[in-house]
Design an enzyme around this catalytic site. Structure first.
Site, PDB file in Angstrom:
ATOM      1  N   CYS A  81      98.614  -5.352 -31.748  1.00  0.00           N
ATOM      2  CA  CYS A  81      97.509  -5.974 -30.953  1.00  0.00           C
ATOM      3  C   CYS A  81      96.342  -4.997 -31.288  1.00  0.00           C
ATOM      4  O   CYS A  81      95.092  -5.565 -31.211  1.00  0.00           O
ATOM      5  CB  CYS A  81      97.488  -5.708 -29.517  1.00  0.00           C
ATOM      6  SG  CYS A  81      97.319  -4.050 -28.780  1.00  0.00           S
ATOM      7  N   CYS A  84      95.462   0.397 -29.875  1.00  0.00           N
ATOM      8  CA  CYS A  84      95.661   1.772 -29.892  1.00  0.00           C
ATOM      9  C   CYS A  84      95.410   2.430 -31.285  1.00  0.00           C
ATOM     10  O   CYS A  84      95.365   3.547 -31.462  1.00  0.00           O
ATOM     11  CB  CYS A  84      97.206   2.253 -29.904  1.00  0.00           C
ATOM     12  SG  CYS A  84      98.245   1.402 -30.981  1.00  0.00           S
ATOM     13  N   ALA A 773      99.718  -8.134 -23.897  1.00  0.00           N
ATOM     14  CA  ALA A 773      99.984  -8.530 -22.645  1.00  0.00           C
ATOM     15  C   ALA A 773     101.270  -8.674 -21.842  1.00  0.00           C
ATOM     16  O   ALA A 773     101.309  -8.315 -20.822  1.00  0.00           O
ATOM     17  CB  ALA A 773      99.415 -10.128 -23.006  1.00  0.00           C
ATOM     18  N   GLY A1038     107.029 -16.529 -24.099  1.00  0.00           N
ATOM     19  CA  GLY A1038     108.336 -17.095 -24.200  1.00  0.00           C
ATOM     20  C   GLY A1038     108.564 -16.927 -25.626  1.00  0.00           C
ATOM     21  O   GLY A1038     109.740 -18.206 -25.932  1.00  0.00           O
ATOM     22  N   GLU A1220     110.574 -11.976 -27.798  1.00  0.00           N
ATOM     23  CA  GLU A1220     111.037 -11.251 -26.609  1.00  0.00           C
ATOM     24  C   GLU A1220     112.546 -10.551 -26.678  1.00  0.00           C
ATOM     25  O   GLU A1220     112.966  -9.685 -26.086  1.00  0.00           O
ATOM     26  CB  GLU A1220     111.179 -12.211 -25.331  1.00  0.00           C
ATOM     27  CG  GLU A1220     109.925 -13.027 -24.853  1.00  0.00           C
ATOM     28  CD  GLU A1220     110.401 -13.958 -24.078  1.00  0.00           C
ATOM     29  OE1 GLU A1220     110.491 -15.190 -24.536  1.00  0.00           O
ATOM     30  OE2 GLU A1220     110.139 -13.876 -22.845  1.00  0.00           O
TER      31      GLU A1220
HETATM   32  S1  FES Z   1      99.430  -1.853 -31.462  1.00  0.00           S
HETATM   33 FE1  FES Z   1      99.041  -2.578 -29.475  1.00  0.00          FE
HETATM   34  S2  FES Z   1      99.132  -0.704 -28.483  1.00  0.00           S
HETATM   35 FE2  FES Z   1      99.371  -0.202 -30.512  1.00  0.00          FE
END
Ligand code: FES
Ligand SMILES: Cc1cc2nc3c(=O)[nH]c(=O)nc-3n(C[C@H](O)[C@H](O)[C@H](O)COP(=O)(O)OP(=O)(O)OC[C@H]3O[C@@H](n4cnc5c(N)ncnc54)[C@H](O)[C@@H]3O)c2cc1C
Ligand code: FES
Length: 1280
Positions: A81, A84, A773, A1038, A1220
């Protein structure tokens, strides 16, 4: 404004590292420049005078050049994502500024304060390793032998095919790190530091004054004038109190670069450390002192150094000062218990003169006679050297091994008479057991004069337990665990000292019993190593076709440079307002009255939205249950939305929200647990049931019937980007734009339209990307967005709402806790009749064939938070229940669990309990390969050998299979759409209904377009997801987002290709530009929608039969752990994962999904523990209380491999969805710990079934390894 949005805000408490920046300072006296990483969220801006701050934007960008750290973290697939990532990059960048060729230890230390919820850290470590001088082998320290030489890791039991690849990136293409090219320290700051006269700087704000004295005299003067003002050094203690606990200081004194506070001297008998030294500096100084002094003088320093290695993350250690640490006197301080036993003294100074006070229990308890006077300053601390017959040690146990406050910690010191083994001095102190550090003074006094033997130990344990009393209602609970730790630490100390005496005086001291030696060993430690294996692409595949290649996440580089835009990074809209929620503080109560007057009178407050404003639109139906947006008369859990304050700024909105007064009247019953819900028959409708075979018949005449239950705790999503949204009314035709971090834009559009009484075509929802998410940005996000939109619409101004971490955890709910009860017939063949709960019924059998099965499930209605989807949606809970049942059956039958698993596994062609056909060939293949690749049999023997030799340390090994059903149970829920445009210059724009959550769906979609249209990926662009381009989308979740949207994208491309085929065949050598122009000239549309109807699916709950799933993902994982039976600590040693994922579209992204989910599963099953007060208030509201896995938690060795793809299917290029499934494999660690605990119990003569609930925390591990200490610490008559 400078608009540097790269630095992220994940928690505001110093606990996540997302906000890491590099602080550089120049010291004119030494002419040195120092760099350190720090958490921007806790740095007061006034403290940065004269410092240079480097944010992620400063080190590189796509517009200039990217820095090698940015390049490598992206190209090694260390971002998902990306939220971080800037923090990770800055931690490593700062490390490289100080150490251009760091060791792996330094890397792990630098990353210790950074959390990532997506990647599972392995790829980040791999990226960092490329900067090390040596990498490759594991650099094992264990026995001095490298793991590759130990035979055990040679995959002797398994023959490898030759069509596999093992590399996900190519190091050869990396930019070299050239330290000479780094930014220089700004010369103007250097000149300023050299030339500018040093005098007190005062910053005056609306409410506060900041005084920064630069000399000791000025500091004393300031403290004299403002005796109540805190002396802020690192601000890591004062900052969080001011931000989150309502503490306010009108004046703050913050010394800047005062030499008298920043020194270290070592005399013949003591070390004196300035109070202003950072904990990192203290760590460095102690390391030097230990090297230079004779060993016998350094025992206190060694103990302090050991604790400093695990205290917080490196950013906090860089900021926090020794003086601030001592003066804060936190109940869980790691250093104070040691300093308190070490005869340390504090050197104080005020305008009135110097003074010394001992750092003892009275000081720690803040007794006025032993404390600082308000006008005094702590200048330094004297720590005496240890003496010849003196021994010092420190112990701690936390929920996580690193960067976690201790549950209990301790400092212990003993001094013996010369060679006589008689105790002359003894000091023991504990943290975590009272309001501050507690010293067991009386107990120690009574033991003076006694010899160091087992009788003394026994007496010491009893005395200490008597003296260090913990009331049953002690904060944080865990009373028996804490009492057990108190004496387990004492036992460790006893053994360490005995060993020391033996070394000092071999003739007169008894040897340590063989059995006890393992109590002193450290848990397994080795360097990280990993191997990855995936299928190479077919040699016949076209070279430019990217399908099957490990393509980097398309936003990878932008994540790493901070250029990736998240919702809260969007620029402020003209006249924008901020919204802050007021939430319920009671779990079940009537709202008697709400007083808004004070809040409304505060500056900047524009309005407060209450349920009265929302009358008529205050509820929205999710599935069939209508949900209230703002509570009207009653609240049914803590954290429900009561009203929303809108103000000109975030600070004003939050300040006002705190002033809204709500009066409640508690209601009965208060149902907080599943057990209480059962007691009150508080359930949701309907009950679900699934039956197969004939259970009643099967139970007849059976003598072995086993009944059991397992409780599984919930889980917090802990996405790094909290809930965020910005709603912009367009000012025309009632149009409204909603920019929001969500998985489900259509739902947001619907709920906003309904709340504003507008048709959906007026409300558009846009999502560029989401910072994680995991199921948590669907329904609650909708409610938050609806209220925010209402406020925006009412005032005709843009409104932003971004939740703080604590609010987010309180409001949003997480994974459902489960209570599973089962009853099985156990013999040596197939068997089982588990009873489990809720919608997990369809998945509960995991990989096993139960010939006779009856499951019933109820969903409980409690006054806990309303829970929601979280990666795996029920499967991780029901799977654990089934595996626990199998483990218990195995124990009952005296068989190895893996044997019972093998026997009961699905056969090749089989049928599920709901009568869906299944071909389990690949399940069996995964299982066999996992057993072979992990050298299971060999390692099982090695584990047994280890266990037979080590009484206090045990290893455990477990392997679990996985059959994860894919499909959403309805064709409607898996339909998807896409839109593809070709422009006249030949470039392509693609959109689809899926959301980029970090899983890389947009990257895969571009790969799909590239294959279908046979054009390079660089020619294709994707801007984000919007209800404007693709309407009526389904939620992204899902595991099927890439599957279904990919089929829609493929459909659109094929439509276009069909239209363009005549043109292309007329000019096969042409370019896309030529073809597009030709099509345009011939009036052929260059735009197409694509559609996928969804996976056929049906399930009849009346008959319990159906075909709810489209396909199954198979896999297996084998994990090995080591536990410390005395503390409950565990270390994940090694995990081998084998998965059948079909034809991988992008092995790098797929491996990322598997390992990221696996580590999230490890967190779920071992350390992530939600804690509530007896009144139902969530205690764990941030990274400092709720521990998700950190870099220290990943298995030291991780091996992931994929089964060669065997069959083609009608999924997207025969691939499988993987978001998942890997999470459940984290339970292999749970069962490995279970195995280790069992070994400990067997050795202690404890038989009978072992009931271990999830998460298997240090507390549960320790308490299950029953021994004389657990017995001693259990209350005969509990004082509560
Ligand atoms: S890449 Fe999503 S929190 Fe580290
Ligand atoms: C995320 C996080 C993780 C943490 N983890 C751990 C952990 O694992 N183990 C652990 O032990 N601790 C931990 N801590 C606590 C940390 O050690 C303390 O917050 C820190 O040491 C305080 O130092 P400081 O310089 O930041 O203090 P500040 O916040 O600057 O000041 C704290 C107090 O000390 C007083 N003070 C400071 N210097 C002087 C002086 N010279 N004379 C008089 N008074 C003074 C101030 O008036 C103030 O009241 C953690 C903190 C955070 C934020
Ligand atoms: S935002 Fe600063 S550490 Fe989390």
């Amino acid at each position: 404004p400078v608009r540097l949005t790269g630095t992220k805000y994940g928690c505001g408490t110093g606990g996540c590292g997302a906000c890491t920046v590099m602080i550089s300072r120049y010291t004119p006296t030494t002419k040195r420049i120092s760099h350190h990483a720090a958490n921007a969220c806790l740095i007061p801006i006034c403290s940065l005078y004269g410092a240079s701050v480097t944010t992620i934007e400063g080190i590189g960008s796509t517009k200039t050049r990217i820095h090698p750290v940015q390049e490598r973290i992206a190209k090694c697939h260390g971002t998902q994502c990306g939220f971080c990532t800037p923090g990770m990059v800055m931690s490593i960048y700062t490390l490289l500024r100080n150490h251009p060729e760091p060791s792996l230890e330094q890397i792990m230390e630098a990353l210790g304060g950074n959390l990532c919820r997506c990647t599972g850290y392995r790829p980040i470590i791999d990226a960092c390793k490329t900067f090390c001088k040596t990498s490759g082998c594991c650099q094992s320290k264990e026995n001095g032998v490298c793991c590759l030489d130990q035979g055990i890791n040679e995959l002797t039991e398994f023959e490898e095919g030759n069509k596999t690849s093992t590399k996900l990136f190519s190091e050869e293409e990396f930019l070299p790190l050239d330290p000479t090219q780094e930014l220089i320290f700004p010369p103007e700051l250097m000149i300023m530091a050299e030339k500018q006269p040093q005098r007190t700087r005062i910053f005056v704000g609306d409410r506060m004054t900041w005084i920064s004295p630069t000399t000791l005299t000025e500091l004393l003067e300031a403290k004299f004038n403002y005796p109540q003002a805190p002396v802020v050094m690192g601000n890591t203690s004062v900052g969080p109190e001011m931000k989150f606990k309502g503490v306010f200081h009108p004046v703050i004194i913050s010394p800047a670069g005062i030499e008298e506070l920043n020194f270290a001297t070592c005399s013949h008998n003591e070390l004196t450390l300035g109070a202003g030294l950072s904990l990192t500096q203290v760590k460095y100084i102690l390391g030097e002192v230990i090297q230079n002094l004779p060993e016998e003088k350094t025992r206190m320093y060694q103990a302090l150094l050991k604790h400093l290695r695990t205290l917080a993350g490196s950013q906090i250690r860089n900021m926090a000062s020794l003086g601030g640490h001592i003066m804060s006197r936190h109940l869980d301080s790691d250093l104070n218990p040691l300093l308190a036993v070490g005869n340390c003294t504090l050197n104080l100074l005020s305008k009135k003169g110097k003074r010394q006070v001992p750092l003892n229990e009275e000081f720690l308890r803040r007794c006025p006679s032993a404390d600082l006077k308000p006008e005094e300053i702590l200048i330094s601390v004297n720590i005496p050297h240890s003496r010849k017959w003196e021994f010092v040690s420190g112990f701690r146990q936390a929920q996580r091994q690193q960067n976690a406050l201790a549950i209990v910690n301790s400092g212990m010191r003993v001094f013996f008479g010369e060679g006589d083994g008689i105790i002359r001095e003894l000091c023991i102190s504990y943290g975590g057991v009272g309001p501050t550090t507690v010293c067991a003074k009386n107990s120690c006094q009574k033991l003076i004069g006694r010899p160091w033997n087992e009788e003394m130990l026994d007496a010491a344990c009893r005395l200490v337990l008597d003296e260090v009393t913990l009331p049953g209602s002690a904060p944080g609970g865990r009373v028996e665990f804490k009492r057990t730790l108190i004496i387990s630490f004492l036992f460790k100390f006893y053994l360490e000292v005995s060993q020391f005496l033996k070394r000092m005086d071999p003739a007169h001291s008894p040897s340590l019993a063989d059995k006890d030696a393992s109590a002193l060993e450290d848990l397994h430690s080795r360097h990280h190593s990993s191997t990855l294996k995936y299928q190479s692409v077919d040699s016949k595949q076209l070279p430019q076709d990217p399908i099957g290649h490990p393509i980097m996440h398309l936003s990878g580089i932008k994540h790493a440079t901070g250029e990736a835009i998240y919702c809260d990074d969007m620029p402020t809209v003209d006249q924008e307002l901020f919204l802050s929620f007021v939430t319920s503080s009671r779990a079940h109560a009537k709202i008697v009255s709400t007083d808004l007057s004070e809040a409304l009178s505060l500056p900047g407050v524009v309005d407060i939205v209450t349920e009265e404003h929302l009358r008529g639109v205050n509820s929205f139906s999710i599935f069939t249950n209508p949900e209230e947006l703002l509570r009207t008369e009653e609240v049914s859990c803590v954290g429900q939305l009561v009203c929303a304050v809108i103000a000109e700024s975030e600070v004003q909105a939050k300040r006002a929200a705190e002033r809204v007064k709500v009066v409640y009247e508690d209601l009965q019953p208060l149902i907080l647990t599943i057990e209480e819900a059962i007691q009150h028959s508080s359930f949701f409708e309907p009950e679900r049931k699934l039956e197969y075979g004939n259970v009643d018949e099967a139970f007849k005449g059976v003598d072995q019937i086993l009944e059991g239950e397992i409780h599984m705790g919930g889980q917090e999503h802990f996405y790094m980007e909290t809930q965020s949204m910005l709603v912009v009314p367009k000012g025309e035709d009632q149009e409204i734009d909603v920019y929001v971090s969500t998985q489900y834009p259509k739902y947001i559009q619907d709920i906003v339209a309904s709340t504003l009484k507008l048709p959906a075509n007026k409300v558009m929802c846009h999502v560029k990307r989401v910072g994680g998410a995991f199921g948590g940005k669907i329904f609650k996000t909708g409610i938050l967005a609806a209220i925010t939109a209402f406020a925006a619409n009412k005032h005709g101004r843009a409104v932003r709402c971004v939740l703080e971490r604590g609010e987010d955890m309180l409001i949003t709910g997480g994974r459902h806790p489960y209570l599973g009860k089962y009853k099985v017939k156990s013999d040596h063949t197939n068997s089982g009749s588990p009873q489990v709960i809720e919608m997990g019924l369809l998945k509960m059998e995991n990989a096993y064939k139960f010939p006779n099965l009856r499951c019933r499930a109820w969903a409980c209605k409690t006054n806990g938070p309303s829970n929601t989807a979280l990666r795996g949606f029920g499967f991780p809970q029901v799977g654990l229940i089934t595996e626990s049942c199998i483990t218990e059956v195995a124990a009952r039958c005296g068989l190895a669990p893996e044997k019972v698993r093998t026997i009961n596994m699905y056969k090749e062609i089989d049928q599920t309990p709901y009568k869906q056909e299944i071909n389990a060939k690949n399940l069996i293949q995964c299982w066999k390969e996992c057993m072979a690749k992990s050298s299971y049999t060999l390692r099982k023997a090695a584990v047994e050998k280890f266990n037979s030799k080590n009484y206090w340390k045990k290893k455990g090994l477990a392997v679990v299979p996985l059959k994860f059903p894919i499909g959403l149970g309805s064709i409607t829920l898996s339909q998807a759409a896409a839109l593809v445009h070709i422009y006249l210059d030949g470039s392509v724009l693609v959109t689809h209904g899926g959301i980029e959550l970090g899983q890389g769906v947009h990257t895969k979609m571009i790969q799909v377009v590239s294959r279908e249209l046979r054009m390079p990926m660089s020619n294709i662009h994707l801007r984000g997801t919007s209800t404007e381009t693709v309407p009526n989308t389904n939620s992204s979740g899902g595991s099927v987002v890439a599957d279904v949207n990919g089929l829609a994208v493929k459909d659109a491309c094929q439509t276009l290709l069909k239209r363009l085929e005549p043109i292309i065949s007329k000019n096969p050598q042409g370019t896309w530009k030529d073809w597009a122009q030709a099509a345009f000239d011939e009036s052929i549309s260059l735009s197409a929608t694509g559609y996928f109807r969804g996976y056929e699916s049906d399930m009849n709950w009346e008959t319990g039969e159906g075909h709810p799933f489209h396909y199954f993902v198979y896999g297996a994982a084998c994990s090995e752990v080591e536990i410390d039976c005395l503390t409950g600590a565990h270390k994940n040693i090694r995990t081998d994962i084998v998965m059948d994922i079909g034809y991988s579209i992008n092995p790098a992204l797929d491996i990322g999904q598997i390992e990221g989910a696996f580590i999230q599963g490890v967190g779920l099953y071992t350390i992530e523990e939600l804690q509530y007060s007896p009144q139902g208030v969530l205690h764990t509201r941030g990274p400092n209380q709720y521990k998700i896995p950190a870099v220290c938690d990943i298995p030291t060795e991780l091996h992931i491999s994929f089964l060669p793809p065997s069959e083609s299917s009608n999924t997207l290029y025969s691939s499988k969805g993987l978001g998942e499934s890997g999470l459940f494999l984290g339970c292999s660690v749970f069962f490995a710990i279970h195995d280790a605990v069992n070994a400990a119990r067997r050795e202690r003569g404890l038989s009978g079934p072992l009931k271990l609930n999830s998460p298997l925390t240090p507390e549960k591990i320790r308490m299950a390894c029953e021994d004389k200490f657990t017995k001693m610490s259990s209350f005969i008559n509990p004082p509560w």
